[in-house]
Design a protein around this motif. Sequence first.
Motif, PDB file in Angstrom:
ATOM      1  N   VAL A 193      -7.483   5.971  -6.334  1.00  0.00           N
ATOM      2  CA  VAL A 193      -6.260   4.914  -5.592  1.00  0.00           C
ATOM      3  C   VAL A 193      -5.659   5.305  -5.256  1.00  0.00           C
ATOM      4  O   VAL A 193      -5.169   4.441  -4.106  1.00  0.00           O
ATOM      5  N   THR A 194      -4.808   6.695  -5.126  1.00  0.00           N
ATOM      6  CA  THR A 194      -4.229   7.274  -4.243  1.00  0.00           C
ATOM      7  C   THR A 194      -4.427   7.091  -2.924  1.00  0.00           C
ATOM      8  O   THR A 194      -4.754   7.034  -2.396  1.00  0.00           O
TER       9      THR A 194
ATOM     10  N   LEU B  57       3.032   5.550  -6.521  1.00  0.00           N
ATOM     11  CA  LEU B  57       3.401   5.233  -7.062  1.00  0.00           C
ATOM     12  C   LEU B  57       2.084   6.062  -8.063  1.00  0.00           C
ATOM     13  O   LEU B  57       2.250   6.815  -9.006  1.00  0.00           O
ATOM     14  N   ALA B  58       0.921   5.860  -7.752  1.00  0.00           N
ATOM     15  CA  ALA B  58      -0.761   6.316  -8.309  1.00  0.00           C
ATOM     16  C   ALA B  58      -0.400   8.320  -8.144  1.00  0.00           C
ATOM     17  O   ALA B  58      -0.762   7.976  -8.773  1.00  0.00           O
ATOM     18  N   SER B  59       0.441   8.904  -7.263  1.00  0.00           N
ATOM     19  CA  SER B  59       0.380  10.055  -6.596  1.00  0.00           C
ATOM     20  C   SER B  59       0.947  10.719  -7.903  1.00  0.00           C
ATOM     21  O   SER B  59       0.758  11.411  -8.235  1.00  0.00           O
TER      22      SER B  59
ATOM     23  N   LEU C 261      -0.090  12.765 -10.904  1.00  0.00           N
ATOM     24  CA  LEU C 261       1.224  14.313 -11.244  1.00  0.00           C
ATOM     25  C   LEU C 261       1.395  14.306 -12.991  1.00  0.00           C
ATOM     26  O   LEU C 261       1.501  15.583 -12.654  1.00  0.00           O
ATOM     27  N   TYR C 262       2.244  12.977 -12.901  1.00  0.00           N
ATOM     28  CA  TYR C 262       3.042  13.299 -14.145  1.00  0.00           C
ATOM     29  C   TYR C 262       1.650  13.553 -15.514  1.00  0.00           C
ATOM     30  O   TYR C 262       2.407  14.472 -16.040  1.00  0.00           O
TER      31      TYR C 262
ATOM     32  N   PHE D 129       0.931  -1.392  -0.253  1.00  0.00           N
ATOM     33  CA  PHE D 129      -0.244  -0.118   0.345  1.00  0.00           C
ATOM     34  C   PHE D 129       0.452   1.089  -0.410  1.00  0.00           C
ATOM     35  O   PHE D 129      -0.138   2.139  -0.223  1.00  0.00           O
ATOM     36  N   VAL D 130       1.833   1.072   0.662  1.00  0.00           N
ATOM     37  CA  VAL D 130       2.529   2.428   0.455  1.00  0.00           C
ATOM     38  C   VAL D 130       3.131   2.879  -0.965  1.00  0.00           C
ATOM     39  O   VAL D 130       3.815   3.562  -0.953  1.00  0.00           O
ATOM     40  N   SER D 131       4.041   1.712  -1.252  1.00  0.00           N
ATOM     41  CA  SER D 131       4.867   1.660  -2.967  1.00  0.00           C
ATOM     42  C   SER D 131       2.968   2.207  -3.768  1.00  0.00           C
ATOM     43  O   SER D 131       3.382   2.787  -4.518  1.00  0.00           O
TER      44      SER D 131
END
Length: 393
Positions: A374-375, A285-287, A291-292, A279-281
């Motif tokens: 998801v984030t 990755l989702a955030s 942002l990208y 979940f940390v990963s």
Amino acid sequence: MAEFILLLAALFSMVAFSIDSILPALPEIASHMVPDNVNRAQLVITAFVVGAGLGQLFFGPLADAFGRRLSMASGFALYMFAAAAAFGSQSLEALLFWRFVQGLGAAGPRTNAMALTRDLYEGRTMAKVNSMAFTFFVLVPAVAPLIGQSVILSFGWRHMFTTYVLVAFVILLWFLIRQPETHLPENRRSMRLKPMIETFGIVLSNRTTVLYMMIITLAFGQLMSYLSSAQQIFVDVLGTGTSFPLYFALVTLLSAISGFLNSILVIRFGMRRLALIGFVSQTILASATLLYWSVFAPEGNVALWVFVIWSTSLFALNGLSFGNLNALAMQPLGHVAGTAAALIGALPTMLAVLIAAPVGLAFNGTPEPLLIGVTLCSALSVLLIQTDRKNPN
């Protein structure tokens, strides 16, 4: 154990196959039944998921009262009947009703598969078995859209329901021939209302179980959000057209190794720690992907492969989560495994719809609503897992 793991994967796959294989049919269902509001075609998935959640509240107590085999066979029978009825649906409302009933039936295999595993294993060993089953189970989301598209192009979308009947019949026959009863008569509980309520109370009064049910809700919510949005994102935003099932297969196949890795790592590192890492990963990755996408608004092949890579991470990190979370929730409840499996499956599944439906309906021509959902789900899961730091599992 090898055959049991394969059978377990097949039983778990009934829900996934029934959802993923119909994804390529959504445009045709929309054009035939709701041409003025194509987003409503997603409700074919939502109706099934709600049924699959609610049905577990019935098949769990049935499994504890009469054994796993009778409960399993009853679920398959209802599933096949509803699939046959859905074949002739002439309106979206009728199709949604029979998809709901089909979901009710699919709850039988889902609930009893979890109860079977808890009958035979517990703790980290149960998590290992679940993870190994996940390794094979993940092949189903990979091939299901391909199977669905092949059936749809060859025979029409209605014959997906013929396929459901055939697949269910084969798996049920395999189960009845090869799997003995694991819930002995002396351990069975009455299905009368009062004992059922008492059993529900046992499950819902356990703090650890309720905590991990909340986390499973968030995990399933983000996965259902992805499934609700995937077809529109791949086809309408990324322009994959009829190649959508191939990209979906690529995502799930690349992520398949995570279940195998979890089956190895869980004995050493524990269920809670691996779920936390997952979940940390995913929060990071989702955030970062959100942002990208917000800053650069990628297009063409760049956009496609950014989304494929992130999608792979979502499925892979689920491999470090679902088996562990279910085992953590089930750990204290071996004496009521059928009802426990029912509640642990039912409540998160139904509550996950409250996450997935708004995310799916918020589709705005970009993946951003999905990435936001998801984030948030992953970040909240991290916070909840941190409240159980003393758990040695």
